[in-house]
Design a protein around this motif. Structure first.
Motif, PDB file in Angstrom:
ATOM      1  N   SER A   1      -2.512   4.518   0.403  1.00  0.00           N
ATOM      2  CA  SER A   1      -2.537   4.170  -1.021  1.00  0.00           C
ATOM      3  C   SER A   1      -2.100   2.727  -1.252  1.00  0.00           C
ATOM      4  O   SER A   1      -2.677   2.022  -2.091  1.00  0.00           O
ATOM      5  CB  SER A   1      -1.635   5.125  -1.809  1.00  0.00           C
ATOM      6  OG  SER A   1      -0.274   4.976  -1.415  1.00  0.00           O
ATOM      7  N   TYR A   2      -1.114   2.252  -0.490  1.00  0.00           N
ATOM      8  CA  TYR A   2      -0.639   0.868  -0.642  1.00  0.00           C
ATOM      9  C   TYR A   2      -1.711  -0.135  -0.231  1.00  0.00           C
ATOM     10  O   TYR A   2      -1.699  -1.280  -0.690  1.00  0.00           O
ATOM     11  CB  TYR A   2       0.620   0.648   0.190  1.00  0.00           C
ATOM     12  CG  TYR A   2       1.897   0.830  -0.595  1.00  0.00           C
ATOM     13  CD1 TYR A   2       2.534  -0.259  -1.179  1.00  0.00           C
ATOM     14  CD2 TYR A   2       2.458   2.097  -0.768  1.00  0.00           C
ATOM     15  CE1 TYR A   2       3.710  -0.098  -1.903  1.00  0.00           C
ATOM     16  CE2 TYR A   2       3.620   2.265  -1.492  1.00  0.00           C
ATOM     17  CZ  TYR A   2       4.242   1.174  -2.061  1.00  0.00           C
ATOM     18  OH  TYR A   2       5.392   1.343  -2.787  1.00  0.00           O
TER      19      TYR A   2
ATOM     20  N   PHE B   1      -3.455  -1.620  -3.201  1.00  0.00           N
ATOM     21  CA  PHE B   1      -2.682  -2.312  -4.224  1.00  0.00           C
ATOM     22  C   PHE B   1      -2.758  -3.812  -4.021  1.00  0.00           C
ATOM     23  O   PHE B   1      -3.351  -4.310  -3.061  1.00  0.00           O
ATOM     24  CB  PHE B   1      -1.229  -1.840  -4.214  1.00  0.00           C
ATOM     25  CG  PHE B   1      -1.048  -0.393  -4.579  1.00  0.00           C
ATOM     26  CD1 PHE B   1      -2.010   0.268  -5.314  1.00  0.00           C
ATOM     27  CD2 PHE B   1       0.081   0.322  -4.185  1.00  0.00           C
ATOM     28  CE1 PHE B   1      -1.865   1.605  -5.661  1.00  0.00           C
ATOM     29  CE2 PHE B   1       0.242   1.651  -4.508  1.00  0.00           C
ATOM     30  CZ  PHE B   1      -0.731   2.293  -5.250  1.00  0.00           C
ATOM     31  N   GLN B   2      -2.099  -4.544  -4.897  1.00  0.00           N
ATOM     32  CA  GLN B   2      -2.036  -5.998  -4.817  1.00  0.00           C
ATOM     33  C   GLN B   2      -0.581  -6.435  -4.862  1.00  0.00           C
ATOM     34  O   GLN B   2       0.298  -5.676  -5.316  1.00  0.00           O
ATOM     35  CB  GLN B   2      -2.802  -6.643  -5.985  1.00  0.00           C
ATOM     36  CG  GLN B   2      -4.258  -6.240  -6.090  1.00  0.00           C
ATOM     37  CD  GLN B   2      -4.946  -6.866  -7.269  1.00  0.00           C
ATOM     38  OE1 GLN B   2      -4.921  -8.087  -7.455  1.00  0.00           O
ATOM     39  NE2 GLN B   2      -5.557  -6.045  -8.115  1.00  0.00           N
TER      40      GLN B   2
ATOM     41  N   ASP C   1       2.066  -9.606  -6.051  1.00  0.00           N
ATOM     42  CA  ASP C   1       2.260 -10.819  -6.847  1.00  0.00           C
ATOM     43  C   ASP C   1       3.691 -11.287  -6.633  1.00  0.00           C
ATOM     44  O   ASP C   1       4.621 -10.759  -7.250  1.00  0.00           O
ATOM     45  CB  ASP C   1       1.985 -10.537  -8.330  1.00  0.00           C
ATOM     46  CG  ASP C   1       2.128 -11.778  -9.192  1.00  0.00           C
ATOM     47  OD1 ASP C   1       2.146 -12.895  -8.620  1.00  0.00           O
ATOM     48  OD2 ASP C   1       2.236 -11.645 -10.417  1.00  0.00           O
TER      49      ASP C   1
ATOM     50  N   LEU D   1       1.558  -4.696  -7.426  1.00  0.00           N
ATOM     51  CA  LEU D   1       0.742  -4.339  -8.583  1.00  0.00           C
ATOM     52  C   LEU D   1      -0.154  -3.167  -8.200  1.00  0.00           C
ATOM     53  O   LEU D   1      -0.998  -3.289  -7.307  1.00  0.00           O
ATOM     54  CB  LEU D   1      -0.105  -5.535  -9.020  1.00  0.00           C
ATOM     55  CG  LEU D   1       0.655  -6.835  -9.325  1.00  0.00           C
ATOM     56  CD1 LEU D   1      -0.319  -7.933  -9.725  1.00  0.00           C
ATOM     57  CD2 LEU D   1       1.702  -6.603 -10.403  1.00  0.00           C
ATOM     58  N   ARG D   2       0.038  -2.050  -8.861  1.00  0.00           N
ATOM     59  CA  ARG D   2      -0.739  -0.849  -8.541  1.00  0.00           C
ATOM     60  C   ARG D   2      -2.083  -0.869  -9.270  1.00  0.00           C
ATOM     61  O   ARG D   2      -2.388  -0.003 -10.092  1.00  0.00           O
ATOM     62  CB  ARG D   2       0.075   0.393  -8.880  1.00  0.00           C
ATOM     63  CG  ARG D   2       1.236   0.607  -7.902  1.00  0.00           C
ATOM     64  CD  ARG D   2       2.174   1.702  -8.335  1.00  0.00           C
ATOM     65  NE  ARG D   2       3.130   2.015  -7.291  1.00  0.00           N
ATOM     66  CZ  ARG D   2       4.214   1.297  -7.004  1.00  0.00           C
ATOM     67  NH1 ARG D   2       4.465   0.194  -7.685  1.00  0.00           N
ATOM     68  NH2 ARG D   2       5.037   1.655  -6.037  1.00  0.00           N
ATOM     69  N   GLU D   3      -2.846  -1.887  -8.938  1.00  0.00           N
ATOM     70  CA  GLU D   3      -4.191  -2.029  -9.486  1.00  0.00           C
ATOM     71  C   GLU D   3      -5.179  -1.921  -8.321  1.00  0.00           C
ATOM     72  O   GLU D   3      -5.229  -2.809  -7.466  1.00  0.00           O
ATOM     73  CB  GLU D   3      -4.335  -3.375 -10.193  1.00  0.00           C
ATOM     74  CG  GLU D   3      -3.345  -3.568 -11.352  1.00  0.00           C
ATOM     75  CD  GLU D   3      -3.429  -4.960 -11.944  1.00  0.00           C
ATOM     76  OE1 GLU D   3      -4.251  -5.762 -11.449  1.00  0.00           O
ATOM     77  OE2 GLU D   3      -2.673  -5.239 -12.888  1.00  0.00           O
ATOM     78  N   PRO D   4      -5.949  -0.842  -8.256  1.00  0.00           N
ATOM     79  CA  PRO D   4      -6.829  -0.598  -7.096  1.00  0.00           C
ATOM     80  C   PRO D   4      -7.786  -1.749  -6.832  1.00  0.00           C
ATOM     81  O   PRO D   4      -8.399  -2.304  -7.747  1.00  0.00           O
ATOM     82  CB  PRO D   4      -7.595   0.672  -7.495  1.00  0.00           C
ATOM     83  CG  PRO D   4      -6.693   1.350  -8.489  1.00  0.00           C
ATOM     84  CD  PRO D   4      -6.034   0.235  -9.247  1.00  0.00           C
ATOM     85  N   THR D   5      -7.878  -2.128  -5.560  1.00  0.00           N
ATOM     86  CA  THR D   5      -8.772  -3.203  -5.144  1.00  0.00           C
ATOM     87  C   THR D   5      -9.112  -3.045  -3.666  1.00  0.00           C
ATOM     88  O   THR D   5      -8.345  -2.453  -2.897  1.00  0.00           O
ATOM     89  CB  THR D   5      -8.130  -4.573  -5.379  1.00  0.00           C
ATOM     90  OG1 THR D   5      -9.036  -5.600  -4.938  1.00  0.00           O
ATOM     91  CG2 THR D   5      -6.839  -4.698  -4.610  1.00  0.00           C
TER      92      THR D   5
END
Length: 295
Positions: A38-39, A42-43, A45, A50-54
């Motif tokens: 899962s990590y 993430f992103q 910063d 930042l738990r924004e899927p990418t």
């Protein structure tokens, strides 16, 4: 007691025996890998996750020649060390299984004694042996074979291969010994009676019948070598930069957990792909007919 009640008791007994093991694997093996996976999406910063899927982390790893090179280097080291261990382990395992009658347990115990010590102890012991002023260089200079120390013996790919082979050789010997121990001697006698030479007997009889042990040992050594962190760092010198050290740095000083997770999963995927392909090819090869016939 009715059959239905007996089946119920058997199911409860099976659940009681397997339940703790399944729970242990789920909590301590599957769950950490799931968190790592899962990590990887993430992103980061600065010092915040930042738990924004990418998919940028995987793209960064796959597009980097450095990361790709480290993954390939790890796989090649794993394949090479496993191959060296198999060549050394086969005659040793065969000798213990078929030639030793009285002191078999003692020899197996001696084989495992180095594993009773920590990794650091074994690594620094080899540094004492291979160092510029170590045992081997001192002995060669005393014998007059060399006039100055051989620097390549330590902090080089050569020393890394030697120490990794030493560390993981028992993991190849034990499954091969078990497979050879279970092999019926009558097959060897029949091959020799039919005029089969020793090397031909090995490739046509011994190798197919002990293929399961070879695969088990090869995969164990391969996985352990690819994941080894200490040995390349403390023995390899400038060549000691590995994919595991890169992952360690990302989770440590760089604080780039997402990229580190992605690199770890790329490595795991590459290892799984190689293991699957290697087992399939061996299974389909003439040497795998012993495994196919056992089914």
């Amino acid at each position: 007691m009715s059959l239905k009640r007996i089946d119920r008791v058997r199911q409860l007994t099976l659940l009681a025996l397997t339940g703790p093991n399944v729970l242990f694997l789920a909590v301590f093996c599957v769950a950490p890998l799931a968190v790592l996976f899962s990590y990887s999406f993430f992103q980061v910063d600065f010092v915040a996750i930042l738990r924004e899927p990418t998919l940028a982390n995987y793209a960064r790893v796959l597009e980097s020649a450095t990361y790709r090179g480290l993954v390939v280097k790890a796989l090649l080291y794993g394949i090479g060390i496993a191959a060296i261990c198999s060549v050394i382990a086969y005659p040793l395992a065969f000798f213990i299984a078929k030639r030793v009658k009285v002191y078999k347990a003692a020899l197996l115990t001696l084989l495992l004694i180095p594993l009773y010590t920590g990794d650091l102890i074994r690594i620094f012991a080899w540094r004492v042996v291979l160092g510029a002023e170590g045992v081997l260089n001192s002995l060669l200079m005393w014998l007059g074979v060399i006039k100055e120390p051989i620097w390549v013996l330590l902090f080089s790919p050569f020393s890394t291969v030697v120490v990794l082979t030493y560390n993981y050789l028992p993991f190849m010997v034990l499954p091969l010994w078990a497979a050879i121990e279970a092999m019926d001697d009558s097959y060897l006698e029949a091959a020799m009676d039919l005029g089969c030479r020793r090397m031909a007997t090995f490739f046509k009889v011994v190798l197919p019948l002990t293929g399961a042990g070879l695969i088990a040992g090869f995969m164990m050594v391969f996985v352990l070598v690819v994941g080894d962190y200490l040995t390349p760092q403390l023995i390899g010198g400038s060549s000691g930069v590995t994919v595991t050290s890169a992952i360690h740095d990302m989770f440590g000083a760089a604080f780039d957990w997402p990229t580190g997770s992605a690199l770890a999963w790329v490595l795991l995927t590459a290892m799984a792909a190689f293991i699957t392909a290697a087992v399939y090819l061996f299974y389909k090869s003439p040497w795998g007919r012993g495994i196919r016939g056992a089914k």
